[in-house]
Enzyme design. Sequence first.
Site, mmCIF file in Angstrom:
data_model
loop_
_atom_site.group_PDB
_atom_site.id
_atom_site.type_symbol
_atom_site.label_atom_id
_atom_site.label_comp_id
_atom_site.label_asym_id
_atom_site.label_seq_id
_atom_site.Cartn_x
_atom_site.Cartn_y
_atom_site.Cartn_z
ATOM 1 N N THR A 1 -8.522 2.360 1.768
ATOM 2 C CA THR A 1 -9.236 2.616 0.516
ATOM 3 C C THR A 1 -10.508 1.633 0.328
ATOM 4 O OG1 THR A 1 -7.100 3.422 -0.338
ATOM 5 C CG2 THR A 1 -8.708 2.951 -2.082
ATOM 6 N N CYS A 2 -11.447 1.999 -0.179
ATOM 7 C CA CYS A 2 -12.604 1.415 -0.523
ATOM 8 C C CYS A 2 -13.162 1.682 -2.034
ATOM 9 C CB CYS A 2 -13.707 1.286 0.405
ATOM 10 S SG CYS A 2 -15.110 0.397 0.191
ATOM 11 N N VAL A 3 -12.905 0.785 -2.839
ATOM 12 C CA VAL A 3 -13.631 1.220 -4.207
ATOM 13 C C VAL A 3 -14.566 0.048 -4.880
ATOM 14 C CG1 VAL A 3 -11.262 1.977 -4.970
ATOM 15 C CG2 VAL A 3 -11.586 -0.519 -5.372
ATOM 16 N N VAL B 1 -10.231 -2.308 0.254
ATOM 17 C CA VAL B 1 -11.505 -2.948 -0.014
ATOM 18 C C VAL B 1 -12.034 -2.805 -1.319
ATOM 19 C CG1 VAL B 1 -13.969 -3.179 1.156
ATOM 20 C CG2 VAL B 1 -12.059 -2.522 2.577
#
Length: 136
Positions: free
Chosen positions: A109-111, A82
Amino acid sequence: MTGKETFVFSPEDGVPPRVGPFAHATRFGSLVFATGQMPTDPATGRLVEGGVVAQAEQVRRNLQAVLRQFGLTLDDVLMVRVYLTDFGDFDVFNRAYETWFGGPLPSRTCVGVTGLAVGADIEIDLIAGVPERNES
């Protein structure tokens, strides 16, 4: 094992048109890699408005349309990435996101990023596994 196959879909498949030189999905063996989907309405080709949750819901529908081409659902997803332009949206996005899956949640994963194509607030890509079907 089969080699790499790439797929491009159309708005008639429920998938927005491409905004660059890429495939909507690549299949390699029992894995399907879905290109990052934007919050674009396939019917109009326009970015949906209404903030990150409304945009995330359109992204979800776009990803589901890609997965459907392979007979898959979000519950076949193994890994999600994301990208948020405002990391302050992390909590509100998570509340919507956790409702997307009927089974165990996939890895994720969220960045936070400084910008996304078409002025979107969110983009999501994923990797799904094609389950072995019992043919007997």
